[in-house]
Structure formats: structure tokens, C-alpha cells
Design an enzyme around this catalytic site. Structure first.
Site, PDB file in Angstrom:
ATOM      1  N   LYS A  81       0.938  -1.488  -0.057  1.00 29.46           N
ATOM      2  CA  LYS A  81      -0.198  -0.004   0.285  1.00 29.46           C
ATOM      3  C   LYS A  81       0.997   1.872  -0.415  1.00 29.46           C
ATOM      4  CE  LYS A  81      -4.072  -0.123   2.379  1.00 29.46           C
ATOM      5  NZ  LYS A  81      -4.655  -0.181   3.428  1.00 29.46           N
ATOM      6  N   GLY A 136      -8.241   5.997  -1.737  1.00 26.27           N
ATOM      7  CA  GLY A 136      -8.822   6.069  -2.909  1.00 26.27           C
ATOM      8  C   GLY A 136      -8.352   4.951  -3.369  1.00 26.27           C
ATOM      9  N   GLU A 143       0.581  -4.582   4.465  1.00 27.89           N
ATOM     10  CA  GLU A 143      -0.043  -5.587   5.807  1.00 27.89           C
ATOM     11  C   GLU A 143      -0.355  -7.345   4.866  1.00 27.89           C
ATOM     12  OE1 GLU A 143      -3.170  -1.507   6.363  1.00 27.89           O
ATOM     13  OE2 GLU A 143      -3.354  -3.357   4.914  1.00 27.89           O
ATOM     14  N   LYS A 144      -0.289  -7.724   5.759  1.00 29.56           N
ATOM     15  CA  LYS A 144      -1.181  -8.552   5.544  1.00 29.56           C
ATOM     16  C   LYS A 144      -2.933  -8.813   5.328  1.00 29.56           C
ATOM     17  CE  LYS A 144      -1.676 -13.359   6.205  1.00 29.56           C
ATOM     18  NZ  LYS A 144      -0.795 -14.623   5.573  1.00 29.56           N
ATOM     19  N   HIS A 151     -15.126  -4.483   5.294  1.00 32.48           N
ATOM     20  CA  HIS A 151     -14.785  -2.790   5.346  1.00 32.48           C
ATOM     21  C   HIS A 151     -15.772  -1.875   6.325  1.00 32.48           C
ATOM     22  CE1 HIS A 151     -12.842   0.799   3.682  1.00 32.48           C
ATOM     23  NE2 HIS A 151     -13.573   1.888   4.382  1.00 32.48           N
ATOM     24  N   ASN A 163      -9.492   8.909   7.816  1.00 33.66           N
ATOM     25  CA  ASN A 163      -9.362   9.759   6.920  1.00 33.66           C
ATOM     26  C   ASN A 163     -10.201  11.702   7.401  1.00 33.66           C
ATOM     27  OD1 ASN A 163      -9.402   8.423   3.310  1.00 33.66           O
ATOM     28  ND2 ASN A 163     -11.298   7.294   4.944  1.00 33.66           N
ATOM     29  N   ARG A 197     -10.947  14.082   6.546  1.00 37.67           N
ATOM     30  CA  ARG A 197     -12.120  15.444   6.290  1.00 37.67           C
ATOM     31  C   ARG A 197     -13.558  14.345   6.013  1.00 37.67           C
ATOM     32  NH1 ARG A 197     -12.594  10.983   1.699  1.00 37.67           N
ATOM     33  NH2 ARG A 197     -11.448   9.819   0.986  1.00 37.67           N
ATOM     34  N   VAL A 222     -17.083  11.063   1.671  1.00 37.60           N
ATOM     35  CA  VAL A 222     -18.305  10.486   0.125  1.00 37.60           C
ATOM     36  C   VAL A 222     -19.438  10.198   0.880  1.00 37.60           C
ATOM     37  CG1 VAL A 222     -18.766   9.834  -2.497  1.00 37.60           C
ATOM     38  CG2 VAL A 222     -16.618  10.841  -2.121  1.00 37.60           C
ATOM     39  N   ARG A 226     -23.758   5.041  -5.588  1.00 45.22           N
ATOM     40  CA  ARG A 226     -22.287   6.666  -5.883  1.00 45.22           C
ATOM     41  C   ARG A 226     -23.875   6.085  -7.928  1.00 45.22           C
ATOM     42  NH1 ARG A 226     -17.270   6.998  -3.377  1.00 45.22           N
ATOM     43  NH2 ARG A 226     -17.337   5.996  -0.885  1.00 45.22           N
TER      44      ARG A 226
END
Length: 458
Positions: free
Chosen positions: A159, A165, A201-202, A209, A291, A293, A296, A339
Site C-alpha cells: 500500500k 482511494g 499489511e497481511k 470494510h 480519512n 476530511r 463521500v 453512487r
């Protein structure tokens, strides 16, 4: 200081959302825009509008000097960055405050700590929040990366240390694949975020999520419960819910309490989201990133709690203490957001800008449509394809799904293809109805159902 005039350093539906929230608080608004967005809804709704450059984001929405000059010219005393673009840019936050204006968000130092995945991981461990097994810090040396991969065991996720994103992420199942993917991840991270640093990461098989919404005033923080964001395509969320149907109440309390503990440990100010992986099989959860901020998907949290997150961000930035105690925030019913993007699902979700020839917005109880669209508007080809978010609320999850089916049936966006057909199918899928999915569920589902995306199911 009380905010009198707010400059919105963004575009699209989030700019519209912020302008409306500010105007409800009696605050005048300034929309900055590229030349491609001169006819945007945000420009039409704002009290003032200032062009800041050509269509390319690198020459407009990412130009800190141009945005600050627009603020100076209009007398704006605060800046809200929305999401994307400069929203998690600590240097921009610092520059706004150095210019004597209010930054509607966390301090630059908080963004640096929590916006960097490695630093955030270290802060989480210090606060006693569990993290996914992985590297102890950022990795720039290939030999160190190989050693870490062998130590945590394949499959591993490579990562980007900065950004989000879904960019700069690769999954390697063995060392041969790792050697090939690591430089790709670094190059993509460098191009997207200006930082090629990585961490590892594993991979948690069949993970969900889950993210927790927090509000803080720099001293005290509260949570607004969690969202389930496991339905993802190429690590981009397409369908979000609040609350998660997978969490037992005791686990919900533990997860949300951990988010508050971490937010308070770093003196977090404003609205923020702490993201976790949840393992259904073991009942374990792991912090992955924050995050710094507005998200969405924030509307689903607003629908189930009654808290206007954007207005609270503005109030806190203006110097007001957090208005809520934890016991004031209650979870009621179930909300779902989908979305709606200018993409053609029958052609591999190819972006499809164009002119809106007709628009029918769904209504009725418990239905909300956050959008930048109006009839006759031409969607430019230069930016993210998100057109709007259709959000529904009802007393329980089954009723919310039924309401989503009805609302999708009413929605009409003519003149270009959208992702509506995808959501019509998902809203009728039996596994979705049972919340029987995980972060890697959607892509195989799309392969099996590709032929059904060629026409809108009624």
C-alpha cells in the site's frame, strides 16, 4: 472566530453540499471553479464565484496559490476543502491558516500524522487500537520489503504510505508476484500522491470494510456510529450502509469506542473517519487508516443519527466546542447510499461524460439525492465520474432496500449512461439482501452478471 464568508475549494456534489450547509448557518459562500465548471450548480448556488484556472485539476483545483488569491479577492475568512483534491493536504491547511483564515478541518499536524498510513498505524498502536499485522513503518528499501513480506506471510497487501482511494495498492500471493508488483505500487503512489513510500499489511480473507464517523473539537471527540462499505469495485466503494448489518452490538460498542480513543489521542478537530477491516470468522477488527476530511458516504450517517456533519464541521472550525455528548447521538433505522456515476456498466464502467437532456429526481419519505446535476448541464470529462448519491432511510434494512429499489426506479438521468443498472441489480440480489458479502465479493459478482448490465432491469 465566527465565520462570515466561506470559500469552497472543491467542485461537484460536495461543493453543492457545503454551500447549502453554510448558507443554512447564515454564512456567505464563494465557489472557485475551473473554466470547465463555469456553468456548474455550485457556481450557480454560491453567493460569489471565482475562476481559478483551466480544466486540468493540476492547473485549477490543486493550485494552492490560485485558491488563496481567490479568498483574498473575495474577503473569504474560511476555506472548506471538501473531499479529494487538496482536502488532505497538510501544507494547504497550514497555508490557509498562515493567511489568517479558518481551515474547516483538522490542523495540518493532525493531517500529517493521521493522513500518513504508517504514522496513523503507530498512533493507533499507542492508543491501544488493534492494527493489521504488517510493517512497523514505511518501507523504501527492497530488501527490507522482502524480509517483511516473508515475516508476515503471503498474501500481502502493498500500500501507498500516503493518499487513499485505492491507489498504489497491490496484492501479492507469492514472492515472484511481490517482486513484480512492488515497483508498480511505488510508481503509482508517486504519481498520485507525490510520495512513492510504501508499507505492507497481511491480507485478511473475506474482510468487511467498516468505518466509524467521528467529530472532535481538538479536546473531546464523539462517534456517530459506523458504516459498512464492503461493496467495492477496484477498491472504490459503490454502495454504503449505516449501520453495518454484520456487527453484534458488543462489537459495535468496542469498535466505536476505539475510534473515539484514537481521535482524542491525536487531538482531532472536525469530522473524520477511521477505517477498519472486520473479520467475520474471528470477530476481530483492525484499524487500517483515517480519512481526515468529510467522506463521500457521510449522508448515511446523517440519516441514521440526525447529525448534520458538514454544519458541525463549520461550527467547530469557527471556534464552537463540540455540541454533542456521546449519549446525545442515537442510532435510528437504516440508511443506504449508492453512487450514481457517469459510467457505462455494459462497457466495463467506461467513463461517459455528456449533456443531461432530462432529469427526474426521486422523492417521497426517506429519500435524498445529493447531486450536482440539472437539466441541460454538460458533465465535463476532466474529473471524477461521480454525478450524485442516492440515499434512502427506513426503519430497518429490508425496508431500506425496498425503498432503494423504488427510488432507483424513479431516478432518470437521460443523455448519458450511468451506474443505475448496477444498483438496480444489487438491490434485488439475495446475497446483498442477507448482507452476505465482503470487500472482494463484488468483482466476481460483476463477472457473473456482466450480461445483465447491458439493459436496465425494471
Amino acid at each position: 472566530m465566527a465565520i462570515r464568508k466561506l470559500l469552497v475549494a472543491n467542485r461537484g456534489e460536495i461543493a453543492v453540499r457545503i454551500i447549502r450547509a453554510a448558507q443554512e448557518l447564515g454564512i456567505r459562500t464563494v465557489a472557485v471553479h475551473s473554466l470547465a465548471d463555469a456553468d456548474s450548480l455550485a457556481v450557480k448556488l454560491a453567493d460569489e464565484a471565482v475562476p481559478i484556472g483551466p480544466p486540468a485539476a493540476s492547473k485549477s483545483y490543486l493550485k494552492i496559490d490560485a485558491i488563496l488569491e481567490a479568498a483574498r479577492l473575495t474577503g473569504a475568512d474560511a476555506v472548506h476543502p471538501g473531499y479529494g483534491f487538496l482536502a488532505e493536504n497538510a501544507d494547504f491547511a497550514d497555508a490557509v491558516e498562515a493567511a489568517g483564515m479558518v481551515w474547516v478541518g483538522p490542523k495540518g499536524d493532525s493531517i500529517r500524522v493521521m493522513g500518513d498510513k504508517v504514522a496513523a498505524r503507530i498512533a493507533a498502536e499507542a492508543a491501544g487500537v488493534p492494527v493489521v499485522p504488517g510493517s512497523d513503518g514505511r518501507i523504501d528499501d527492497p530488501d527490507q520489503a522482502r524480509a517483511v513480506a516473508l515475516a508476515i506471510g503471503f498474501p500481502v497487501m502493498i500500500k501507498a504510505a500516503a493518499g487513499g482511494g485505492g491507489r498504489g495498492i497491490r496484492i501479492a500471493h507469492d514472492m515472484e508476484e511481490f517482486e513484480r508488483l512492488m515497483p508498480q505500487a511505488s510508481a503509482e503512489a508517486k504519481a498520485a500522491f507525490g510520495d512513492g513510500g510504501l508499507y505492507m499489511e497481511k491480507v485478511i480473507e473475506r474482510a468487511r470494510h467498516i468505518e466509524v464517523q467521528v467529530l472532535g473539537d481538538g479536546t473531546r471527540a464523539v462517534h456517530c456510529f459506523e458504516r459498512e462499505c464492503s461493496l467495492q469495485r477496484r477498491r472504490q466503494k459503490v454502495w454504503e450502509e449505516a449501520p453495518s448489518a454484520s456487527l453484534p452490538q458488543a462489537m459495535r460498542e468496542r469498535l466505536c469506542a476505539s475510534a473515539v480513543a484514537l481521535a482524542e489521542a491525536v487531538g482531532y478537530r472536525g469530522a473524520g473517519t477511521l477505517e477498519y477491516l472486520y473479520d467475520d470468522a474471528s470477530g476481530a477488527f483492525y484499524f487500517i487508516e483515517m480519512n481526515t476530511r468529510i467522506q463521500v458516504e457521510h449522508p448515511v450517517t446523517e440519516m441514521v443519527t440526525g447529525v448534520d456533519l458538514v454544519r458541525e464541521m463549520i461550527r467547530i472550525a469557527g471556534g464552537e466546542p463540540l455540541r454533542y455528548r456521546q449519549e446525545d447521538i442515537r442510532l435510528t433505522g437504516h440508511a443506504i447510499e449508492v453512487r450514481i456515476c457517469a459510467e457505462d456498466p455494459s462497457k466495463g464502467f467506461q467513463p461517459a461524460p455528456g449533456t443531461i437532456s432530462a432529469l427526474r429526481v426521486p422523492g417521497g419519505a426517506g429519500v435524498r439525492f445529493d447531486t450536482m446535476l440539472y437539466q441541460g448541464y454538460t458533465v465535463p470529462p476532466f474529473y471524477d465520474s461521480l454525478l450524485g448519491k442516492l440515499i434512502v432511510w427506513d426503519e430497518d434494512r429490508a425496508s431500506a432496500i425496498a425503498r432503494m429499489r423504488r427510488a432507483l426506479g424513479e431516478l432518470a438521468v437521460e443523455g448519458l449512461p450511468t451506474t443505475r443498472p448496477l444498483h438496480m441489480l444489487l438491490a434485488r440480489d439475495p446475497e446483498v439482501a442477507q448482507a452476505d458479502f465482503h470487500t472482494r465479493w463484488l468483482e466476481p459478482w460483476l463477472e457473473r452478471n456482466a450480461h445483465r448490465l447491458e439493459e436496465t432491469p425494471e
